[in-house]
Each structure stands twice: as structure tokens, then as C-alpha cells.
Design a protein around this motif. Sequence first.
Motif, short mmCIF file in Angstrom:
data_model
loop_
_atom_site.label_atom_id
_atom_site.label_comp_id
_atom_site.label_asym_id
_atom_site.label_seq_id
_atom_site.Cartn_x
_atom_site.Cartn_y
_atom_site.Cartn_z
N PHE A 179 -3.63 -4.73 6.20
CA PHE A 179 -3.10 -3.81 5.21
C PHE A 179 -4.22 -3.13 4.44
O PHE A 179 -5.30 -3.70 4.26
N ALA A 180 -3.94 -1.93 3.98
CA ALA A 180 -4.88 -1.21 3.13
C ALA A 180 -4.40 -1.34 1.68
O ALA A 180 -3.20 -1.42 1.42
N HIS A 181 -5.32 -1.35 0.73
CA HIS A 181 -4.95 -1.42 -0.69
C HIS A 181 -4.80 -0.01 -1.24
O HIS A 181 -5.73 0.78 -1.19
N HIS A 182 -3.61 0.28 -1.75
CA HIS A 182 -3.37 1.58 -2.38
C HIS A 182 -3.85 1.54 -3.82
O HIS A 182 -3.83 0.48 -4.45
N ARG A 183 -4.23 2.69 -4.35
CA ARG A 183 -4.76 2.75 -5.72
C ARG A 183 -3.72 2.32 -6.76
O ARG A 183 -4.07 1.93 -7.87
N LEU A 184 -2.42 2.37 -6.43
CA LEU A 184 -1.38 1.95 -7.38
C LEU A 184 -1.21 0.43 -7.42
O LEU A 184 -0.44 -0.08 -8.22
N GLY A 185 -1.92 -0.28 -6.53
CA GLY A 185 -1.89 -1.73 -6.62
C GLY A 185 -1.19 -2.46 -5.50
O GLY A 185 -1.31 -3.67 -5.37
N MET A 186 -0.43 -1.72 -4.66
CA MET A 186 0.27 -2.42 -3.59
C MET A 186 -0.49 -2.27 -2.27
O MET A 186 -1.43 -1.49 -2.15
N LYS A 187 -0.06 -3.04 -1.28
CA LYS A 187 -0.67 -2.97 0.04
C LYS A 187 0.19 -2.09 0.95
O LYS A 187 1.42 -2.07 0.82
N GLU A 188 -0.49 -1.39 1.86
CA GLU A 188 0.20 -0.51 2.81
C GLU A 188 -0.25 -0.85 4.22
O GLU A 188 -1.38 -1.31 4.43
N PRO A 189 0.61 -0.57 5.22
CA PRO A 189 0.17 -0.74 6.60
C PRO A 189 -0.96 0.24 6.92
O PRO A 189 -1.00 1.33 6.35
N MET A 190 -1.84 -0.16 7.81
CA MET A 190 -2.94 0.73 8.20
C MET A 190 -2.48 1.57 9.40
O MET A 190 -2.68 1.21 10.55
N HIS A 191 -1.78 2.65 9.10
CA HIS A 191 -1.24 3.55 10.11
C HIS A 191 -1.61 4.98 9.76
O HIS A 191 -1.85 5.30 8.60
N ASN A 192 -1.60 5.84 10.77
CA ASN A 192 -1.86 7.26 10.52
C ASN A 192 -0.60 8.01 10.14
O ASN A 192 -0.63 8.97 9.39
N ARG A 193 0.52 7.57 10.66
CA ARG A 193 1.76 8.29 10.40
C ARG A 193 2.95 7.33 10.34
O ARG A 193 2.89 6.23 10.87
N GLY A 194 3.99 7.80 9.69
CA GLY A 194 5.19 6.98 9.57
C GLY A 194 6.42 7.82 9.84
O GLY A 194 6.34 9.05 9.98
N LEU A 195 7.57 7.16 9.88
CA LEU A 195 8.84 7.83 10.16
C LEU A 195 9.58 8.19 8.88
O LEU A 195 9.37 7.59 7.83
N HIS A 196 10.49 9.16 8.99
CA HIS A 196 11.35 9.53 7.87
C HIS A 196 12.34 8.39 7.62
O HIS A 196 12.74 7.67 8.54
N VAL A 197 12.74 8.23 6.39
CA VAL A 197 13.60 7.12 5.98
C VAL A 197 14.94 7.10 6.72
O VAL A 197 15.56 6.03 6.88
N THR A 198 15.42 8.24 7.20
CA THR A 198 16.71 8.29 7.91
C THR A 198 16.68 7.54 9.23
O THR A 198 17.73 7.28 9.82
N LYS A 199 15.49 7.18 9.73
CA LYS A 199 15.39 6.42 10.97
C LYS A 199 15.76 4.96 10.77
O LYS A 199 15.95 4.22 11.74
N LEU A 200 15.83 4.53 9.50
CA LEU A 200 16.15 3.13 9.20
C LEU A 200 17.66 2.91 9.13
O LEU A 200 18.41 3.80 8.72
N ASP A 201 18.10 1.71 9.50
CA ASP A 201 19.50 1.33 9.34
C ASP A 201 19.74 0.72 7.95
O ASP A 201 20.80 0.91 7.35
#
Length: 198
Positions: A103-125
Motif C-alpha cells: 500500500f501507498a501512504h496518502h497525505r490524508l493519512g490512509m493507505k491506498e493500493p499501489m495501482h495506476n488506475r481504478g474502476l468507477h464505483v458503479t462496477k461494485l455490487d
Amino acid sequence: MTLSALELTQLRKSLRKQRRQISRFQQCQSEQAVLNRLIRLPEFQHAQYIGLYLHAFGEIHTAKIIQRCFALGKTVYLPMICNMNQRLVWAVISPHQYRSKRFAHHRLGMKEPMHNRGLHVTKLDLLLMPLLACDHHGTRLGMGGGYYDKTLASAPQQPFRLGLAHQLQLLKEKLPRQTWDQPLDALLTPQQYLRFKR
């Protein structure tokens, strides 16, 4: 009675403090109780693509939920902040990536996946969301950045929006709902499950 702007500011401060003070033992108990309720919900049972979060600020912990999703063969997505539009995109994560904590550390304090791109939220169930507070009408009070609200504004139907909260985060008072606020479909705490009309 709806809370005023000043009361809302004080509430945010108070809830942040209370959430941080929850003991590790209590967090562990709450996480297990939420998981036990979650796995009985049809919305979880039928969901294949599930958006989750990595706990960082005293929210309901999600490690056991993520591990159960993997065990059931469900696909887990974690949020990343898109700096261009301040919205969230959703990056798929494998069990190996999760276990090796890539994971990468975001400046706001949380961790994020180390990816270049992600999907739009509508792809989730199903989207399991953190929060600071929620009222009995499904109005969600977040951390103040508006990331979930901006993201869900473009997803009126899909996914099912399920907030996870400690019992102290469920308020008796009615929270003010602005036009841009995105309500929850349901709330899950260690003690109860509430379904809302959106």
C-alpha cells in the motif's frame, strides 16, 4: 431536531476523539460482531464485487471482513483518491497484495493500493463505507472531504451502500442533509442492522 453548523463541528471533533479512544479489545469484538451480521445479509451473500476500506482512524476494522471475502471467492476493491476530480476510484486487490501490505501512504493519512488506475464505483455490487456518524434516516456524516459523496453522486442505483459504525456513531438527533449528501441504503453496527429508504 436537526443539528446546527456549530453543533455539527463540535460533534465531528467529539466523535473523532471517541473513535480513537476505542480499545484494541473492543475493536476486535466489534469487528467480529459486524462480520457475523454481515455474512447473513443477502446483499453480502449475493455480491461478487465488494468495495471496502482499510481502517486508519478508529473506524470499524475491516481485516476480518476482507479475509472472509477472499475465502468466499469474492473480489475485493479498495478506494484510491483521484487527484484530478477528488473522487474515489476502486482498485482490485489480491489476497497476496493484501497479505504483503503493498500500500501507498496518502497525505490524508490512509493507505491506498499501489495501482495506476481504478474502476468507477458503479462496477461494485456492494460498498462498505466508513463514517463519523449516521442518523436514523440514513444521512451519513463523513470525515469532511466529501470524497464518498462526490463519487456516489454519479451512481444513483449501483452499488448497495452499507455504512459500518460503532454503536456510539448512530445518533438520535437528525443530521442536516445537503443536496450533495449521499444517503446510505443501510447501516450495520455490532448491535443492529438498519435499512433506510433512499
